[in-house]
Design a protein around this motif. Structure first.
Motif, PDB file in Angstrom:
ATOM      1  N   GLN A  39     -28.467 -23.076  10.884  1.00  0.00           N
ATOM      2  CA  GLN A  39     -28.347 -22.070  11.926  1.00  0.00           C
ATOM      3  C   GLN A  39     -27.579 -22.668  13.088  1.00  0.00           C
ATOM      4  OE1 GLN A  39     -31.987 -20.166  13.206  1.00  0.00           O
ATOM      5  NE2 GLN A  39     -30.828 -18.405  13.940  1.00  0.00           N
ATOM      6  N   LYS A  43     -25.845 -17.813  16.127  1.00  0.00           N
ATOM      7  CA  LYS A  43     -25.553 -17.205  14.830  1.00  0.00           C
ATOM      8  C   LYS A  43     -26.822 -17.070  14.004  1.00  0.00           C
ATOM      9  CE  LYS A  43     -20.754 -18.727  14.478  1.00  0.00           C
ATOM     10  NZ  LYS A  43     -19.742 -19.379  13.605  1.00  0.00           N
ATOM     11  N   GLU A  44     -26.739 -16.239  12.986  1.00  0.00           N
ATOM     12  CA  GLU A  44     -27.871 -16.071  12.087  1.00  0.00           C
ATOM     13  C   GLU A  44     -27.975 -17.270  11.135  1.00  0.00           C
ATOM     14  OE1 GLU A  44     -28.053 -11.173  11.829  1.00  0.00           O
ATOM     15  OE2 GLU A  44     -27.693 -12.371  10.031  1.00  0.00           O
TER      16      GLU A  44
END
Length: 126
Positions: A39, A43-44
């Protein structure tokens, strides 16, 4: 007590290498697929690489193919992620996670995990 402990992160220059380790305890490691996630800031979380319980099947997301190699040593209850030719875009916290008989093929793997580690930070910067 179930534990997954990541290590090996750090600061590396672009083009450099790191090897991450994921040490497991407290559960029957041999029966579990292991997935490396990462991660990046803002961001995801994304799945990076997977290895099935025996080590006979592996998966890599497109952005790391040819640069990263996943492996496992069931006797040591440890999974490794060798990361070569690192890029700034690889900067992230890297987590390992375990899934009982998790599905792993060349094209996909199971991302619904049973156990998680706490992560190790990888920073790629000059």
């Amino acid at each position: 007590q179930v534990q997954l402990v990541e290590s090996g992160g750090g600061l590396v220059q672009p083009g450099g290498s790191l090897r991450l380790s994921c040490a497991a305890s407290g559960f029957p490691f041999y029966y579990y697929a292991i997935v490396w996630f990462r991660q990046a800031p803002g961001k995801e979380r994304e799945g990076v690489s997977c290895i099935n319980h025996s080590g006979g099947a592996t998966y890599y997301t497109d952005s790391v193919k040819g640069r990263f190699t996943i492996s496992r040593d069931n006797a040591k209850k440890t999974v490794y992620l060798q990361m070569n030719n690192l890029e700034p875009e690889d900067t992230a916290v890297y987590y390992c996670a375990a899934k009982l008989y998790g599905l792993v093929t060349v094209t996909r793997c199971d991302y619904v995990m049973d156990y998680w580690g706490k992560g190790t930070l990888v920073t790629v910067s000059s």
